[in-house]
Design an enzyme around this catalytic site. Structure first.
Site, PDB file in Angstrom:
ATOM      1  N   HIS A  45       0.845  -1.212   0.000  1.00 32.73           N
ATOM      2  CA  HIS A  45       0.000   0.000   0.000  1.00 32.73           C
ATOM      3  C   HIS A  45       0.874   1.254   0.000  1.00 32.73           C
ATOM      4  CE1 HIS A  45      -4.061   1.814   1.338  1.00 32.73           C
ATOM      5  NE2 HIS A  45      -3.304   2.756   0.827  1.00 32.73           N
ATOM      6  N   HIS A  78     -10.605   0.698   1.025  1.00 29.98           N
ATOM      7  CA  HIS A  78     -10.391   1.762   2.017  1.00 29.98           C
ATOM      8  C   HIS A  78     -11.731   1.943   2.727  1.00 29.98           C
ATOM      9  CE1 HIS A  78      -9.401   6.283   2.732  1.00 29.98           C
ATOM     10  NE2 HIS A  78     -10.688   6.201   2.978  1.00 29.98           N
ATOM     11  N   HIS A 108      -5.533  -0.483   5.728  1.00 27.36           N
ATOM     12  CA  HIS A 108      -5.181   0.349   6.891  1.00 27.36           C
ATOM     13  C   HIS A 108      -6.231   0.369   8.009  1.00 27.36           C
ATOM     14  CE1 HIS A 108      -7.553   3.058   4.446  1.00 27.36           C
ATOM     15  NE2 HIS A 108      -6.563   3.382   3.661  1.00 27.36           N
ATOM     16  N   LEU A 131       2.844   6.227  -5.163  1.00 22.65           N
ATOM     17  CA  LEU A 131       4.047   6.713  -5.862  1.00 22.65           C
ATOM     18  C   LEU A 131       3.767   8.000  -6.646  1.00 22.65           C
ATOM     19  CD1 LEU A 131       5.689   3.390  -7.146  1.00 22.65           C
ATOM     20  CD2 LEU A 131       6.322   4.775  -5.160  1.00 22.65           C
ATOM     21  N   ASP A 135       1.076   2.845   3.752  1.00 24.86           N
ATOM     22  CA  ASP A 135       0.197   3.874   3.177  1.00 24.86           C
ATOM     23  C   ASP A 135       1.037   5.130   2.879  1.00 24.86           C
ATOM     24  OD1 ASP A 135      -1.964   5.193   2.145  1.00 24.86           O
ATOM     25  OD2 ASP A 135      -3.065   5.356   4.032  1.00 24.86           O
ATOM     26  N   ASN A 188      -4.683   6.171  -7.375  1.00 24.27           N
ATOM     27  CA  ASN A 188      -5.253   7.533  -7.341  1.00 24.27           C
ATOM     28  C   ASN A 188      -4.241   8.577  -7.809  1.00 24.27           C
ATOM     29  OD1 ASN A 188      -3.713   7.146  -5.017  1.00 24.27           O
ATOM     30  ND2 ASN A 188      -5.014   8.410  -3.721  1.00 24.27           N
TER      31      ASN A 188
END
Lengths: 418, 309
Positions: free
Chosen positions: A53, A172, A224, A56, A297, A87
């Site tokens: 997770h 998420h 997460h 970049l 994350d 995203n």
């Protein structure tokens, strides 16, 4: 490259030398046939870590991070594999962008990069993206991360459609009708006048996803996870055979919402930092196997997006370069879990969940490994980070487990200088 | 004595002794206001800027008059909306004002923590004139001055506060300040406007307006933003007025010599019926005078600290 690592503390189990040739772990060969011999002087050697997770930010958000800088940071953290979230701008919702990320990561060569495709076109939660074609192009999972997979009905379709292609679905968990604040709702948010996000926002969607996965008999992976009752629901679901897996992050077992009192956005992320009870529940879930993997994350942001008014600042912190040291210092060194368990959490389990086939250290396996100094305390310094982001809450923390070397496919991708 | 910190960011940052010093100084400043000649030289040669990112009438005007009564040069900047959308960041704006030789920046901002964020970067002292839902320390100080004029000690006194507790920086500052001086704060409002964990700030959450006001030494109403109705925090103004307003009956439950306060501006007929607003127990208009006195005291004490350094 023929590389010999001498005097390795191999997985905390035995002292041995490691031989690498042609990108693979190899049989012993004479020293004079090596291109380089490194004496690691008893430092810990582990398989290369995998973080499923990571953001970049390329394409489109290179002012925050790009594939080159993000994978350099990954290598500095001991990672040889990272999964990048979709995203970006444009969103990773078609095979062409998947291919471009893979190509760019190969050019850079710091770390294996496994793209995650968007579950929905444009992350809008309305129409399925081209999941089959993206799988052919190289995605290892889908997610609308940053946003929840919007409705229960759409989640069902994503899980069903992905099962045809054996593509894992990562969600998420956030019920947007309950969230909308900037930190955990509770006495601290009330005292400092910041709009709170109830832990129920995360829990409602964890419950939803467990119910749908159980109904369909299909797997789901929850991103997460940060709350006490979220962990309880996942533990219960696993016990009755629901195919649910989950991840948590170092900040959910090292920080609480008390850190928000000075309005520093380096403590602002989603889900928000919880209470001491949540932290204890996360640690318990790591110990008892409820948590499958620890991820970062990793969410680099520009200074102009973080060093501003708390509620206006963007969510997220960088994590690749502090993750292992935090896990080692707070979980292994304290005796809460074994090093073997940490390797499951940071390498073998994510490899299994995403079917990456990584983490092997037998002769003939790809030579992915990391070397850590677990004997000497070091001070984490944000200015030494290789990520473009400076948004870390750990600047100045005293930790154990500094990365000395990272090797990916037989090549040294990180080497601590001096 | 004097103030410990460069800035006045909130009641959280003040000790009980500092609060009392501000209140005692404000009593003297009130004598200046009530004298024929409203002029002192305490801030002569000093420069004070008000920087308001939110609308304000009384807070802003009372800071302006306070600085003028004490002889400072003052300037005002108003802007609206978030700084991010305006092109210039809050920090850049604040630094610009700082570099013009400003001694004190009085800021109101819609984001909680905004003054805390800029203060460490500035040479000027920062006075928080209201930050989001966090604090409004000079309002609490003027409320406390109004009480202090009517009783000698805060110890054991009960202060009732009714209305939209969730969004109120006035409640937070009063709860913190009054608790530090030994008073007991009781709050009441719709559950939809009651923040989770407010008890940990040392206040008691009451069951009704009457319960909240029972045996109180002072009763405070809060402005309810009528647009909150649209976000389903209450169903209608008339329902709010029926169940949550401080009525005559509620005020009658307080001690016989209790007095009624309101930070203003008041929605007549919503949080307070007009006859209650105008009743003999109401000290709402005296609060306004005290606002100027308290702000004079704060500016005086901050400047005294600066002059010492």
């Amino acid at each position: 490259m023929r590389l010999i690592l001498k005097n390795c503390n191999y997985l905390g189990k035995e002292q041995r030398d490691i031989y690498i040739a042609d990108g693979k772990f190899s049989e012993k060969y004479p020293d004079d046939q090596a291109d380089r011999i490194i004496d690691v002087k008893g430092a810990l050697v582990t398989p290369g870590l995998i973080d499923m997770h990571v953001h970049l930010r390329e394409p489109g958000l290179e002012y925050k991070e790009d594939i080159a800088s993000g994978t350099r940071a990954a290598a500095r953290g001991g990672f040889t594999g990272v999964c990048c979230m979709p995203n970006t701008d444009p969103v990773v919702d078609n095979p062409a962008i998947v291919a471009s990320i893979i190509k760019r990561a190969e050019e850079v060569g710091n770390c294996r990069v496994y793209p995650i495709g968007a579950a929905s076109k444009g992350l809008k939660g309305e129409e399925l993206s081209e999941i089959g074609l993206m799988k052919e192009a190289g995605i290892v999972a889908v997610s609308d991360d940053g946003k929840p997979i919007s409705t229960a009905g759409f989640m069902r379709k994503v899980l069903e459609y992905c099962s045809d292609f054996d593509v894992p679905v990562l969600n998420h968990c956030e019920d947007k009708s309950l969230s909308g604040g900037a930190m955990n709702e509770g006495p601290v948010s009330t005292s400092i006048g910041i709009r709170g996000i109830p832990s129920a926002s995360e829990d409602v969607m964890i419950a939803r996803d467990i119910i749908i996965a159980e109904y369909l008999g299909l797997p789901v992976h929850l991103c997460h996870v940060s709350t006490k009752s979220g962990m309880r629901m996942i533990r219960d679901a696993k016990a009755r055979g629901v195919k649910v897996t989950c991840e948590t992050c170092p900040h959910y077992f090292t920080l609480t919402d008390d850190y928000c009192v000075d309005y520093s956005a380096n403590y602002k992320m989603h889900p928000p930092l919880g209470t001491r009870e949540d932290v204890e529940a996360v640690i318990e879930a790591i110990i008892d196997g409820t948590v499958d993997t620890i991820v970062t994350d990793h969410a680099p942001h520009h200074q102009d997006e973080k060093e501003i008014e708390f509620s206006l600042a963007l969510n997220g912190i960088v994590g690749l370069e502090s993750s292992f040291a935090l896990c080692y210092t707070y979980l292994v060194k304290t005796g809460k879990i074994t090093l073997d368990r940490l390797m499951d959490l940071m390498c073998h389990n994510p490899s299994d969940i995403l079917k990456l086939g990584r983490g092997g250290m037998e002769i003939g396996d790809d030579a992915d490994l990391a070397v850590f100094d677990i004997e000497n305390e070091f001070t984490f310094d944000k200015n030494k980070m290789l990520t473009k982001g400076r948004n870390t809450p750990y600047d100045g923390w005293k930790l154990y487990g500094e990365t000395l070397y990272t090797v990916m496919g037989g090549n040294i991708t990180y080497e601590k200088l001096c | 004595m004097g103030l410990k910190n460069k800035d006045l960011l909130g009641m959280k940052q003040l000790t009980a002794e500092e609060i009392m010093e501000i209140l005692d100084t404000a009593k003297m400043m009130k004598m200046v206001i009530e004298s024929g000649n409203k002029k002192t030289t305490h801030l002569q040669g000093k420069s004070i800027v008000t920087l308001f990112y939110e609308n304000s009438t009384r807070t802003r005007l009372s800071f302006e008059l306070a600085s003028k009564y004490m002889g400072s040069a003052s300037a005002n900047i108003s802007t609206s909306g978030s700084s991010v959308n305006k092109g210039e960041s809050l920090l850049d704006t604040a630094r610009t004002i700082d570099m013009m030789g400003t001694d004190i920046i009085i800021m109101r901002h819609n984001q909680s923590g905004a003054p805390h964020f800029i203060a460490p970067y500035l040479n000027a002292s920062v006075v928080n004139a209201g930050d989001g839902m966090n604090e409004h320390p000079t309002q609490a100080l003027l409320d406390m001055l109004t009480m202090y004029e009517r009783f000698d000690s805060f110890e054991g006194k009960k202060i009732a506060i009714c209305g939209d507790i969730y969004h109120s920086r006035v409640v937070r500052s009063n709860a913190i300040g009054l608790s530090k001086l030994g008073a007991k704060v009781s709050v009441y409002g719709p559950r939809t406007m009651m923040p989770i964990g407010i008890e940990e700030m040392g206040v008691t959450v009451a069951d009704s307006v009457i319960d909240c006001c029972r045996d109180a030494d002072a009763v405070m109403g809060l402005r309810v933003q009528l647009e909150r109705q649209k976000s389903s925090l209450f169903p209608s103004v008339s329902e709010y007025a029926k169940f949550y307003a401080i009525t005559k009956e509620a005020l009658a439950a307080a001690k016989p010599d209790a007095f009624l306060m309101h930070p203003g501006p008041c929605n007549h007929g919503v949080e307070l019926p007009t006859e209650v607003y105008d009743c003999d127990q109401s000290v709402i208009n005296q609060q306004v005078t005290n606002g100027v006195a308290v702000r004079m005291a704060v500016l005086y004490l901050l400047m005294a600290r600066r002059n010492e350094l």
